[in-house]
Every structure is written in structure tokens, then in C-alpha cells.
Design a protein around this motif. Sequence first.
Motif, short mmCIF file in Angstrom:
data_model
loop_
_atom_site.label_atom_id
_atom_site.label_comp_id
_atom_site.label_asym_id
_atom_site.label_seq_id
_atom_site.Cartn_x
_atom_site.Cartn_y
_atom_site.Cartn_z
N ARG A 99 32.41 -21.55 -31.71
CA ARG A 99 33.30 -20.93 -30.73
C ARG A 99 32.67 -21.03 -29.35
O ARG A 99 31.45 -20.88 -29.20
N ASP A 100 33.52 -21.24 -28.35
CA ASP A 100 33.04 -21.36 -26.97
C ASP A 100 32.32 -20.11 -26.49
O ASP A 100 31.31 -20.20 -25.78
N ASP A 101 32.81 -18.94 -26.86
CA ASP A 101 32.18 -17.70 -26.39
C ASP A 101 30.77 -17.55 -26.97
O ASP A 101 29.87 -17.04 -26.30
N ILE A 102 30.54 -18.03 -28.19
CA ILE A 102 29.21 -17.95 -28.78
C ILE A 102 28.30 -19.01 -28.14
O ILE A 102 27.12 -18.74 -27.90
N CYS A 103 28.83 -20.19 -27.85
CA CYS A 103 28.04 -21.20 -27.11
C CYS A 103 27.60 -20.64 -25.76
O CYS A 103 26.47 -20.88 -25.33
N GLN A 104 28.48 -19.88 -25.11
CA GLN A 104 28.12 -19.26 -23.83
C GLN A 104 26.99 -18.25 -24.01
O GLN A 104 26.08 -18.19 -23.19
N VAL A 130 24.65 -18.44 -26.25
CA VAL A 130 23.43 -19.24 -26.43
C VAL A 130 22.89 -19.67 -25.07
O VAL A 130 21.69 -19.54 -24.80
N LYS A 131 23.75 -20.15 -24.21
CA LYS A 131 23.32 -20.60 -22.88
C LYS A 131 22.74 -19.44 -22.07
O LYS A 131 21.74 -19.60 -21.36
N GLU A 132 23.35 -18.27 -22.17
CA GLU A 132 22.83 -17.10 -21.46
C GLU A 132 21.46 -16.69 -22.00
O GLU A 132 20.57 -16.32 -21.23
N GLU A 133 21.30 -16.74 -23.31
CA GLU A 133 20.01 -16.37 -23.91
C GLU A 133 18.93 -17.39 -23.57
O GLU A 133 17.75 -17.04 -23.54
N LEU A 134 19.31 -18.62 -23.31
CA LEU A 134 18.33 -19.62 -22.85
C LEU A 134 17.77 -19.24 -21.49
O LEU A 134 16.60 -19.48 -21.20
N GLU A 135 18.61 -18.66 -20.66
CA GLU A 135 18.17 -18.26 -19.33
C GLU A 135 17.29 -17.01 -19.38
O GLU A 135 16.21 -16.99 -18.83
N VAL A 136 17.78 -15.97 -20.02
CA VAL A 136 17.05 -14.71 -20.15
C VAL A 136 17.39 -14.14 -21.51
O VAL A 136 18.55 -13.80 -21.76
N ARG A 137 16.40 -14.03 -22.35
CA ARG A 137 16.63 -13.53 -23.71
C ARG A 137 16.72 -12.01 -23.73
O ARG A 137 16.05 -11.32 -22.97
N THR A 138 17.52 -11.53 -24.65
CA THR A 138 17.61 -10.10 -24.89
C THR A 138 16.28 -9.59 -25.43
O THR A 138 15.83 -8.51 -25.08
N ASN A 139 15.64 -10.41 -26.30
CA ASN A 139 14.36 -10.01 -26.89
C ASN A 139 13.51 -11.25 -27.17
O ASN A 139 13.98 -12.18 -27.83
N TYR A 140 12.28 -11.23 -26.69
CA TYR A 140 11.38 -12.37 -26.87
C TYR A 140 10.47 -12.23 -28.09
O TYR A 140 9.63 -13.08 -28.34
N ASP A 141 10.63 -11.16 -28.86
CA ASP A 141 9.73 -10.90 -29.99
C ASP A 141 10.37 -11.11 -31.36
O ASP A 141 9.65 -11.35 -32.32
#
Length: 183
Positions: free
Chosen positions: A137-142, A144-155
Motif C-alpha cells: 500500500r502507498d501509505d505504508i511505503c510512505q 517506510v520512507k519517513e522512517e528512513l529519514e528519522v526512525r521512531t526507535n533506533y533500538d
Amino acid sequence: MKKITAIASAFSLCVILIFSITTHSAGSEISADSQAIEIIPVSMPVVTYIPIEEISESSTEEIVKEELLSEEDISLIALVTMAEAEGECEKGKRLVIDTILNRMDSEYFPDTAYEVIYQPYQFSSMWNGRVDRCEVRDDICQLVKEELEVRTNYDVIFFTAGCYSDYGVPMFQVEHHYFSRYE
């Protein structure tokens, strides 16, 4: 100063001669007594110079993102996210995405999205058939792209449904998933 100019002129002449010799087509001859040197243009790759002050922060982020993950990788991560967390809230989906990205960054897991996702017995949806019933789905791809920029959690490295995994150090629960870090 004259000596430097003479050396520079001699160097330039050598470069032109070498260039001329290497660029002549087969069958052409160069004679030592020639007064003029024919230079045949060579097809060279075009290099575009962009002054650093013209490069915006957003364009450099785009370049970095493109190098990190292809659209195919983004779609694969989105597909697995749907298979693993379709009924979860947005934060839960983001944490599943982060689990994949964090594993790619970890020395303990493979480096590519494909290898992380298809590593045996890591994501149950990949071997129990669930992924075959999901679509990208496009919204889930978006997401992924947002998490590439700044992740919700790096651990987060592990998650399971219903309870904490036997692997890793428990961190927190979001809806039905329990997330853990590696150490």
C-alpha cells in the motif's frame, strides 16, 4: 618563472601528444615531422558540477535515501509490515519497519532488506503464507520512507505478538506486539 612556464608548456605538449596518440582511429598515422596535431574528440562521460551552495538539504536527503533503499526494497518492507502488523496502529507499523531497518544496520544481521526479511524463521509472515494474502500500500511505503529519514526507535530488533520473545532485552509493548532490543 620562465623555467616553470617552459616546464608547463612541455607538459601540456606531452599531454596533447599522448591524447592525440590514444585517440587516433585505427589506421591513422602520426609522423614525427608533422607541424599540426589532429585531435579527435573522444566520447567522455558528462560530469555536472553543482556548486555546494546550490544543493539544498532536502536534495541531499533524497540522494542519501536513494542510495540506501531502492523502491523495490521499500515495497518489500511495506509488504512485510502489512503482513506482520496490518491490524496494528501506525506507531506499531513504524516499529515493525524500524525493526527491519535496525537489523540492516546491526552487525548481527544481514545488510540488505531482502536478506533481513528472508532470513529463515525471522518474520513468521514470510513462511506461514500470510504475506501472500497482503499487498503493498502507498501509505505504508510512505511510512517506510519517513522512517528512513528519522526512525521512531533506533533500538528495536525483535518483536513478537502476545508476549516478549526469548531473544533480546524486553523494552515495551504497543498493542499486540512486544518489542525488544538486542543487548
